[in-house]
Design a protein around this motif. Structure first.
Motif, PDB file in Angstrom:
ATOM      1  N   GLY A  69       0.822  -1.207   0.000  1.00  0.00           N
ATOM      2  CA  GLY A  69       0.000   0.000   0.000  1.00  0.00           C
ATOM      3  C   GLY A  69       0.855   1.256   0.000  1.00  0.00           C
ATOM      4  N   LEU A 108      -9.468  -5.084   3.354  1.00  0.00           N
ATOM      5  CA  LEU A 108      -9.385  -3.635   3.208  1.00  0.00           C
ATOM      6  C   LEU A 108     -10.587  -2.996   3.889  1.00  0.00           C
ATOM      7  CD1 LEU A 108      -8.431  -3.337  -0.579  1.00  0.00           C
ATOM      8  CD2 LEU A 108      -6.892  -3.062   1.372  1.00  0.00           C
ATOM      9  N   ALA A 163      -8.186  -0.136   9.533  1.00  0.00           N
ATOM     10  CA  ALA A 163      -7.618  -0.075   8.185  1.00  0.00           C
ATOM     11  C   ALA A 163      -6.359  -0.931   8.064  1.00  0.00           C
ATOM     12  CB  ALA A 163      -7.300   1.369   7.810  1.00  0.00           C
ATOM     13  N   ASP A 217      -9.159   2.282   3.412  1.00  0.00           N
ATOM     14  CA  ASP A 217      -8.152   1.799   2.459  1.00  0.00           C
ATOM     15  C   ASP A 217      -8.671   1.925   1.028  1.00  0.00           C
ATOM     16  OD1 ASP A 217      -6.330   0.841   4.517  1.00  0.00           O
ATOM     17  OD2 ASP A 217      -7.689  -0.853   4.783  1.00  0.00           O
TER      18      ASP A 217
END
Length: 264
Positions: free
Chosen positions: A173, A200, A186, A204
């Motif tokens: 990420g 997620l 998250a 996110d």
């Protein structure tokens, strides 16, 4: 330009004040963008992870499928090839490359290489942006230090492959342009040690969508329906996209019939 993200430090700027926009970007400036390509391929070197390479590749596949499941994002992640890239010792010599596909690299001297506490930090990510503020290269460093509490080997022992996938997906990420989220639910929350489920949160999803928004009226398909990904894959014309297209047609027909009856 080099942007540094450490797994234990909150960096970036708050994009919005509401809970739905609580994600942060990986850079301290608001002009930072994601990758300019529609497909981001992750190469890897899992030699020094302390975990079987096939197991690490499975965890990578799980992380990739997770990100590819976001229907509001146009970016598609893919697994690339094994590489021989290693993490040079010392922050000032971190990597010579400033462009190319992102790489995920395990180091069995992770703490010494990056000057981090290997009992706390499972991974660290660095990315480089070009003159247009797009990410041009990134690498994810994973903790392969034998006996360290936050090493891939120890995570695998305590939590299993799901834990490895969570740690890897969190760092990926960052390599896509996200900073940390203040939302404890998250994936991009700064502390992933308590997370055993690869998922997620809406935060996110909002962050990935902000960086890679699907063009509902352009190249991403008719209102996005033609390319909705139900199985973690991508592309139009598959069973998921076909079903979504027909669903839209049936709904449109139904609304037309209701309107016609009201006008009669």
């Amino acid at each position: 330009m080099r942007e540094w993200i450490c797994g234990g430090i909150l960096v970036g700027s708050l994009v919005g004040a509401s809970p739905a926009m609580a994600f942060t970007l990986g850079a301290a400036n608001s002009s930072q963008l994601g990758w300019s390509t529609r497909t981001v391929t992750f190469n890897y070197n899992f030699t020094d992870c302390g975990v079987d390479v096939s197991r690490m590749k499975t965890a990578l596949s799980m992380a990739i499928k997770l990100y590819n499941s976001v229907p509001t994002s146009f970016v598609t992640l893919k697994m690339g090839a094994a590489v021989t890239t290693t993490i040079p010792q010392g922050d000032s010599k971190i990597i010579a490359k400033t462009a190319g596909s992102p790489e995920i690299i395990c180091s069995n001297t992770f703490g010494a290489d990056l000057g981090l506490d290997d009992n706390v930090v499972a991974g660290s990510t660095s990315f480089f942006t070009n003159s247009t503020s797009h990410i041009a290269y990134a690498y994810v460093g994973l903790n392969g230090d034998s006996g360290a509490h936050a090493s891939m080997q120890n995570i695998d022992t305590e939590v299993g492959i799901q834990g490895i996938a969570v740690a890897m997906a969190h760092e990926m990420g960052h390599s896509l342009g996200l900073g940390h989220s203040p939302d404890p639910q998250a994936l991009m929350y700064f502390d992933t040690s308590a997370k055993t489920e690869l998922r997620l949160s809406q935060d996110d999803i909002d962050g990935i969508t902000y960086l890679y928004p699907r063009d509902e009226f352009g190249g991403s398909g008719v209102f996005g329906c033609g390319t909705i990904r139900l199985d973690g894959g991508g592309g139009s014309g598959g069973p998921g996209g076909f079903a979504a297209w027909w669903t839209m047609m049936i709904l449109a027909w139904g609304l037309t019939r209701i309107r016609a009856r009201r006008m009669a």
